[in-house]
Write a protein that holds these residues in place. Structure first.
Motif, PDB file in Angstrom:
ATOM      1  N   GLU A   9       8.501   6.698  -9.464  1.00 32.35           N
ATOM      2  CA  GLU A   9       7.312   7.059  -8.522  1.00 32.35           C
ATOM      3  C   GLU A   9       6.174   6.005  -8.446  1.00 32.35           C
ATOM      4  N   GLY A  10       5.545   5.729  -7.243  1.00 35.15           N
ATOM      5  CA  GLY A  10       4.502   4.786  -7.266  1.00 35.15           C
ATOM      6  C   GLY A  10       3.276   5.281  -8.184  1.00 35.15           C
ATOM      7  N   PRO A  11       2.549   4.322  -8.673  1.00 33.05           N
ATOM      8  CA  PRO A  11       1.688   4.976  -9.703  1.00 33.05           C
ATOM      9  C   PRO A  11       0.302   5.672  -9.057  1.00 33.05           C
ATOM     10  N   LEU A  12       0.168   5.539  -7.602  1.00 31.30           N
ATOM     11  CA  LEU A  12      -0.857   6.480  -6.925  1.00 31.30           C
ATOM     12  C   LEU A  12      -0.145   7.735  -6.504  1.00 31.30           C
ATOM     13  N   MET A  13       1.296   7.752  -6.619  1.00 34.38           N
ATOM     14  CA  MET A  13       1.784   9.148  -6.305  1.00 34.38           C
ATOM     15  C   MET A  13       1.149  10.380  -6.669  1.00 34.38           C
ATOM     16  N   VAL A  41      -5.667  -5.280  -8.818  1.00 32.70           N
ATOM     17  CA  VAL A  41      -4.399  -4.673  -9.033  1.00 32.70           C
ATOM     18  C   VAL A  41      -3.988  -3.860 -10.270  1.00 32.70           C
ATOM     19  N   THR A  42      -4.331  -4.401 -11.415  1.00 28.93           N
ATOM     20  CA  THR A  42      -4.203  -4.103 -12.607  1.00 28.93           C
ATOM     21  C   THR A  42      -4.966  -2.710 -12.700  1.00 28.93           C
ATOM     22  N   TYR A  43      -6.318  -2.573 -12.161  1.00 25.59           N
ATOM     23  CA  TYR A  43      -7.166  -1.330 -12.183  1.00 25.59           C
ATOM     24  C   TYR A  43      -6.361  -0.189 -11.402  1.00 25.59           C
ATOM     25  N   VAL A  44      -5.884  -0.471 -10.166  1.00 23.51           N
ATOM     26  CA  VAL A  44      -5.500   0.505  -9.172  1.00 23.51           C
ATOM     27  C   VAL A  44      -4.117   0.888  -9.914  1.00 23.51           C
ATOM     28  N   VAL A  45      -3.263   0.095 -10.596  1.00 23.89           N
ATOM     29  CA  VAL A  45      -2.027   0.687 -10.764  1.00 23.89           C
ATOM     30  C   VAL A  45      -2.039   1.471 -12.098  1.00 23.89           C
ATOM     31  N   ASN A  46      -3.243   1.394 -12.526  1.00 21.73           N
ATOM     32  CA  ASN A  46      -3.327   2.109 -14.150  1.00 21.73           C
ATOM     33  C   ASN A  46      -4.459   3.328 -13.784  1.00 21.73           C
ATOM     34  N   LEU A  47      -4.545   3.791 -12.771  1.00 21.38           N
ATOM     35  CA  LEU A  47      -5.387   4.769 -12.639  1.00 21.38           C
ATOM     36  C   LEU A  47      -4.836   6.151 -12.922  1.00 21.38           C
ATOM     37  N   ALA A  87       0.675  -1.274   0.138  1.00 18.90           N
ATOM     38  CA  ALA A  87      -0.087   0.052   0.163  1.00 18.90           C
ATOM     39  C   ALA A  87       0.702   1.309   0.246  1.00 18.90           C
ATOM     40  N   THR A  88       1.787   1.334   0.908  1.00 11.69           N
ATOM     41  CA  THR A  88       2.795   2.624   0.703  1.00 11.69           C
ATOM     42  C   THR A  88       3.503   2.479  -0.486  1.00 11.69           C
ATOM     43  N   GLY A  89       3.847   1.204  -1.128  1.00  7.67           N
ATOM     44  CA  GLY A  89       4.759   1.303  -2.217  1.00  7.67           C
ATOM     45  C   GLY A  89       3.854   2.176  -3.217  1.00  7.67           C
ATOM     46  N   LEU A  90       2.552   1.825  -3.100  1.00  4.88           N
ATOM     47  CA  LEU A  90       1.824   2.624  -4.448  1.00  4.88           C
ATOM     48  C   LEU A  90       1.837   4.039  -4.446  1.00  4.88           C
ATOM     49  N   PHE A  91       2.144   4.530  -3.196  1.00  7.81           N
ATOM     50  CA  PHE A  91       2.364   5.968  -3.210  1.00  7.81           C
ATOM     51  C   PHE A  91       3.568   6.561  -3.162  1.00  7.81           C
ATOM     52  N   GLY A  92       4.765   5.664  -3.067  1.00  7.32           N
ATOM     53  CA  GLY A  92       6.070   6.196  -2.665  1.00  7.32           C
ATOM     54  C   GLY A  92       6.986   6.565  -3.972  1.00  7.32           C
ATOM     55  N   ASN A  93       8.139   6.787  -3.692  1.00 12.08           N
ATOM     56  CA  ASN A  93       9.065   7.370  -4.726  1.00 12.08           C
ATOM     57  C   ASN A  93      10.394   7.043  -4.340  1.00 12.08           C
ATOM     58  N   ASP A  94      11.502   6.954  -5.176  1.00  7.01           N
ATOM     59  CA  ASP A  94      12.816   6.555  -4.886  1.00  7.01           C
ATOM     60  C   ASP A  94      13.606   7.784  -4.861  1.00  7.01           C
ATOM     61  N   ASP A  95      12.790   9.021  -4.921  1.00 10.24           N
ATOM     62  CA  ASP A  95      13.755  10.457  -4.779  1.00 10.24           C
ATOM     63  C   ASP A  95      14.385  10.468  -6.270  1.00 10.24           C
ATOM     64  N   ILE A  96      14.435   9.683  -7.112  1.00 15.13           N
ATOM     65  CA  ILE A  96      15.109   9.751  -8.391  1.00 15.13           C
ATOM     66  C   ILE A  96      14.430   9.732  -9.722  1.00 15.13           C
TER      67      ILE A  96
END
Length: 288
Positions: free
Chosen positions: A182-186, A282-288, A170-179
């Motif tokens: 980015e997560g698909p929901l960021m 999952v496919t639907y969520v990551v492609n929002l 869940a946190t990974g969907l909104f996270g980023n690596d600062d480079i």
């Protein structure tokens, strides 16, 4: 960037192929492992929604882990290992894809924990505090009580692990690596919030590794005591070495008594449908 996208898609295909291969392999192992076992026709035999009956051979070898649970377990081993390694090595595209796979498995397991086979259901192994205390007291006295499914401590460790995996994904969907990645929901939250969730993602990964280490230690401990926890998760068959604890109808809340033999293939079909639904979500969520 296009090269990374091609690599990410190819890695995703590999991960899904490996997952399917593990399910097929588990089917073969299950077929061999249950050869020679009888499916008893008993009036008090218990059935879960979409569940299997328990074949047994003179009470010493009992079918415990259904095929979907075993496929889930070994697929999770592959995907979590991939996620942890790629997270440390910086291969974030592959890390994202394996994370999507883990999220799919978590959603599947949450549903299967309600409608799956007898020992797959949460209400069969999430016992109250008194059961956990009694189990610890037995250990302090040098006893090693055996359970068909998860023991009271093992059951809660499974729940904690699933919870940590849910938090991780869940946190990974909104996270980023600062480079670059980015997560698909960021895109739906502020950068500051994303940074906080990224920190939570990192923190929960350390907690997850600690739980995995504890899990592996428990496997080694029981192996030294003469009980293998790995083999039943491969074959589905558990060797009964002593009196079984915590497996009464009242404790597992099974209900639904049936008499005739149940075709276990129905279990697999239901699991495949649930897995397809989870993958769709999952496919639907990551492609929002």
């Amino acid at each position: 960037h296009d090269d990374y996208s091609i690599l990410a898609r190819a890695s995703g295909q590999v991960i899904y192929i490996v997952t399917c291969a593990k399910m097929i392999n588990s089917t073969i192992i299950w077929t061999r492992g249950t050869r020679g076992l009888e499916y008893p026709k008993m009036d008090n035999e218990l059935k879960a929604p979409f569940g299997e009956t328990e074949p047994s051979d003179d009470g010493r070898r009992t079918y415990v882990w259904d095929l979907p649970v075993r496929a889930f377990h070994w697929s999770l081993v592959i995907l979590v290992t991939t996620s942890l390694v790629t997270g440390k090595t910086g291969h974030m595209d592959i890390h994202q894809l394996s994370g999507f796979g883990v999220l799919t498995l978590v959603i599947f397991r949450l549903i299967w924990g309600v409608v799956g086979g007898r020992h797959a259901r949460f209400n069969s192994f999430l016992r109250g505090p008194m059961a956990v205390i009694d189990y610890l007291k037995r250990h302090m006295r040098g006893e090693i009580p055996q359970f068909l499914g998860h023991n009271p401590m093992g059951g809660w460790s499974v729940a904690v692990m699933i919870g940590l995996l849910a938090l991780q994904t869940a946190t990974g969907l909104f996270g980023n690596d600062d480079i670059l990645v980015e997560g698909p929901l960021m895109q739906f939250i502020e950068r500051e919030t994303s940074d906080y969730l990224t920190w939570m993602h990192y923190l929960s990964s350390n907690a997850l590794m600690a739980v995995i280490a504890l899990h592996l230690s428990a496997i080694a401990f029981y192996r030294m005591k003469g009980e293998s926890l790995v083999k039943p998760m491969i074959t589905g068959i558990k060797e009964i070495q002593q009196e079984i604890h915590g497996d009464t109808e009242e404790e597992t809340d099974n209900g639904g008594k049936v008499g005739p033999e149940i075709n276990p293939r129905g279990n697999v079909l239901a699991a495949l449908i649930i897995f397809a639904v989870a993958a769709g979500i999952v496919t639907y969520v990551v492609n929002l």
